[in-house]
Scaffold this active site. Structure first.
Site, PDB file in Angstrom:
ATOM      1  N   THR A  81       0.570  -1.192  -0.257  1.00  0.00           N
ATOM      2  CA  THR A  81       0.274  -0.253  -0.066  1.00  0.00           C
ATOM      3  C   THR A  81       0.808   1.315  -0.007  1.00  0.00           C
ATOM      4  O   THR A  81       0.702   1.950  -1.041  1.00  0.00           O
ATOM      5  CB  THR A  81      -0.272   0.062   0.962  1.00  0.00           C
ATOM      6  OG1 THR A  81      -1.729  -1.162   1.330  1.00  0.00           O
ATOM      7  CG2 THR A  81      -1.696   1.194   1.374  1.00  0.00           C
ATOM      8  N   ASN A  94      -5.984  -8.790  -8.071  1.00  0.00           N
ATOM      9  CA  ASN A  94      -6.310  -9.342  -6.536  1.00  0.00           C
ATOM     10  C   ASN A  94      -7.274 -10.166  -6.579  1.00  0.00           C
ATOM     11  O   ASN A  94      -7.459 -11.644  -6.011  1.00  0.00           O
ATOM     12  CB  ASN A  94      -5.759  -9.067  -4.826  1.00  0.00           C
ATOM     13  CG  ASN A  94      -6.694  -7.809  -5.471  1.00  0.00           C
ATOM     14  OD1 ASN A  94      -6.182  -6.339  -6.296  1.00  0.00           O
ATOM     15  ND2 ASN A  94      -7.118  -7.300  -4.358  1.00  0.00           N
ATOM     16  N   GLN A 142       0.727  -9.123  -6.766  1.00  0.00           N
ATOM     17  CA  GLN A 142      -0.251 -10.369  -6.424  1.00  0.00           C
ATOM     18  C   GLN A 142       0.891 -11.285  -7.581  1.00  0.00           C
ATOM     19  O   GLN A 142       0.153 -12.007  -7.365  1.00  0.00           O
ATOM     20  CB  GLN A 142      -1.608 -10.243  -7.330  1.00  0.00           C
ATOM     21  CG  GLN A 142      -2.353 -10.137  -6.432  1.00  0.00           C
ATOM     22  CD  GLN A 142      -2.419 -10.793  -5.019  1.00  0.00           C
ATOM     23  OE1 GLN A 142      -2.142 -11.911  -4.978  1.00  0.00           O
ATOM     24  NE2 GLN A 142      -2.485 -10.810  -4.196  1.00  0.00           N
ATOM     25  N   SER A 159       5.122  -6.499  -2.173  1.00  0.00           N
ATOM     26  CA  SER A 159       4.849  -6.233  -1.079  1.00  0.00           C
ATOM     27  C   SER A 159       4.989  -8.192  -0.433  1.00  0.00           C
ATOM     28  O   SER A 159       5.263  -9.407  -1.293  1.00  0.00           O
ATOM     29  CB  SER A 159       3.749  -7.054  -1.007  1.00  0.00           C
ATOM     30  OG  SER A 159       3.407  -6.756   1.208  1.00  0.00           O
ATOM     31  N   ALA A 160       5.765  -8.157   0.520  1.00  0.00           N
ATOM     32  CA  ALA A 160       6.261  -9.267   1.442  1.00  0.00           C
ATOM     33  C   ALA A 160       5.612 -10.432   1.709  1.00  0.00           C
ATOM     34  O   ALA A 160       5.851 -11.473   1.476  1.00  0.00           O
ATOM     35  CB  ALA A 160       7.396  -9.782   2.686  1.00  0.00           C
ATOM     36  N   HIS A 161       4.152  -9.694   2.291  1.00  0.00           N
ATOM     37  CA  HIS A 161       3.415 -11.012   3.098  1.00  0.00           C
ATOM     38  C   HIS A 161       2.417 -11.940   1.764  1.00  0.00           C
ATOM     39  O   HIS A 161       2.326 -12.609   2.140  1.00  0.00           O
ATOM     40  CB  HIS A 161       2.903 -10.311   4.081  1.00  0.00           C
ATOM     41  CG  HIS A 161       1.789  -9.820   3.765  1.00  0.00           C
ATOM     42  ND1 HIS A 161       0.596  -9.626   3.655  1.00  0.00           N
ATOM     43  CD2 HIS A 161       1.119  -8.505   2.838  1.00  0.00           C
ATOM     44  CE1 HIS A 161      -0.743  -9.468   3.280  1.00  0.00           C
ATOM     45  NE2 HIS A 161       0.010  -8.210   2.792  1.00  0.00           N
ATOM     46  N   THR A 209      14.680   4.627  10.747  1.00  0.00           N
ATOM     47  CA  THR A 209      15.103   3.711  10.501  1.00  0.00           C
ATOM     48  C   THR A 209      15.025   2.135  10.662  1.00  0.00           C
ATOM     49  O   THR A 209      13.814   1.651  10.254  1.00  0.00           O
ATOM     50  CB  THR A 209      15.286   3.262  12.206  1.00  0.00           C
ATOM     51  OG1 THR A 209      16.081   4.314  12.722  1.00  0.00           O
ATOM     52  CG2 THR A 209      16.476   1.995  12.321  1.00  0.00           C
ATOM     53  N   CYS A 224     -18.801  -7.608   2.887  1.00  0.00           N
ATOM     54  CA  CYS A 224     -20.439  -8.037   3.459  1.00  0.00           C
ATOM     55  C   CYS A 224     -21.421  -6.744   3.847  1.00  0.00           C
ATOM     56  O   CYS A 224     -21.100  -5.736   4.668  1.00  0.00           O
ATOM     57  CB  CYS A 224     -19.404  -8.127   4.889  1.00  0.00           C
ATOM     58  SG  CYS A 224     -18.594  -6.842   5.164  1.00  0.00           S
TER      59      CYS A 224
END
Ligand SMILES: *Cc1c(COP(=O)(O)O)cnc(C)c1O
Length: 383
Positions: free
Chosen positions: A70, A148, A176, A196-198, A234, A322
């Site tokens: 993001t 995605n 993605q 993105s890593a996750h 940092t 939802c």
């Protein structure tokens, strides 16, 4: 538990965690410090940077670490728009991730001209409209590599070709695709690219932005000298090390993993199509990250399907927000011309490295029963 929501996030790879934990526990030095504890951290960060650069055919100096995919999207878009105030137009697509859509709406509020390029029923951007909307006043075109929700892959090379004719910069959200399908930033031709890593078995809270050498961009966070003064603060050392390791492993396994996971996805897709009536496949059959499989189970609420699957330990996601309110139905599914009812019955299955054939078989055994039961219950109700 059968986890089929790998587009949302992935389980960390044990090898990634092992490497990271050293930097949380023992190698805790500040990478800016000049004694060995700091210098070693800095060196390891640069190795991670190298791994990520290599995985996309970039140079180490072209990779800037950020706090998420993001943030990479925000940095790319705001950074380029701010650095080129003489051009006040931004062009993107109707099916971007909220990280891009909301940034575009923010730009619009602050007086920029923003165009959302429509897509066809498969989710591919309309290149004719793009050609018309990209002008010499456009500072940046931002179109995602793969979506995605439905997995559709965009023709990035064609998009770049159109943009470059008018000397316009191109950004792509590749969150993605990075680590899942092989690509090269030079072959794509993009100037900026978010990862993105996750989403690739790395930790949450760490992303990166590829910025092609020589691209003028406004720094995103002002402060110290970290990340070439473009993104101060940092470094998230452990996160960066984890991302680097996740990228290295993904590159190494890419071919084999892709073959196996595409096979599992195809098995799931075919299995659903042959065992469940009244469904609609959402997305592109071929121009797609195959591990994303999105179906509308017509005349059902996706939430009901999700909860029934969850009760069996199978985790998926709904393709829609939802809400009863049709305005809040997924903008992606609306853009590919689904009715609000079809959008509200959409379920996304996303397959990842830790899924097995046994799991897919279990899903194919449980899902038809679940759908049949829910339809029996809801027969004669709202729809
Ligand atoms: C997950 C995702 C993002 C956001 O990445 P975060 O690291 O979760 O902020 C952006 N774009 C796409 C296409 C994604 O799938």
């Amino acid at each position: 538990m059968i986890y089929l929501d790998n587009n949302a996030t992935t389980r960390i790879d044990p090898q990634v965690w092992e490497k990271m934990s050293v930097f949380l526990e023992k190698q805790y030095g500040n990478p800016s410090s000049l004694y060995p504890l700091g210098r070693d951290a800095k060196e390891s960060i640069n190795e991670a940077r190298e791994n990520i650069a290599e995985a996309m055919g970039a140079e180490r100096s072209e990779i800037i670490f950020t706090g998420s995919g993001t943030e990479s999207d925000n940095f790319a878009i705001k950074g380029i728009m701010d650095a080129h105030p003489e051009k006040d137009e931004f062009v993107t697509s109707a099916i971007e991730h909220p990280a891009v859509i909301e940034t575009a709406l923010y730009l619009e509020k602050s007086g920029k001209k923003v165009t959302f390029i429509p897509v066809d029923e498969y989710g591919t951007v309309d290149l004719d409209v793009l050609e018309k909307k990209v002008t010499h006043k456009t500072a940046l075109v931002s179109i995602m590599h793969a979506n995605n929700e439905i997995g559709t892959l965009q023709p990035i090379k064609d998009i770049v070709y159109i943009a470059k004719k008018k000397n316009v910069l191109v950004h792509s959200d590749a969150v993605q695709t990075f680590g899942k399908t092989k690509f090269d930033v030079h072959k794509l031709g993009v100037d900026l690219l978010s990862v993105s890593a996750h989403k690739i078995y790395g930790p949450k809270g760490i992303g990166a932005l590829y910025i092609k050498k020589g691209t003028e961009i406004r720094p995103f966070i002002h402060g110290g000298h970290q990340e070439g003064r473009l993104r101060a603060g940092t470094e998230n050392t452990a996160g960066i090390i984890g991302f680097g390791e996740a990228a290295r492993i993904a590159s190494q396994r890419l071919k084999k993993d892709k073959k196996r996971l595409d096979g599992l996805a195809e098995q799931l897709k075919k299995g659903i199509e042959s065992s469940i009536p009244d469904i609609k496949f959402n997305g592109s059959e071929n121009e797609r990250i195959k591990t994303t499989v999105n179906f509308s189970f017509l005349k059902l609420e996706a939430e009901a399907v999700l909860l029934a699957l969850a009760a069996e330990g199978i985790f998926v996601s709904t393709g829609s927000a939802c809400s009863e309110d049709s305005e809040e139905v997924s903008h992606v599914l609306t853009a590919i011309h689904l009715t609000p009812e079809q959008a509200r019955s959409s379920i996304r299955f996303s397959i990842g490295r830790f899924n097995t054939e046994e799991e897919i078989k279990t899903v194919l055994r449980e899902l038809p029963k679940i759908i049949e039961n829910l339809r029996a219950i809801s027969a004669g109700s709202v729809y």
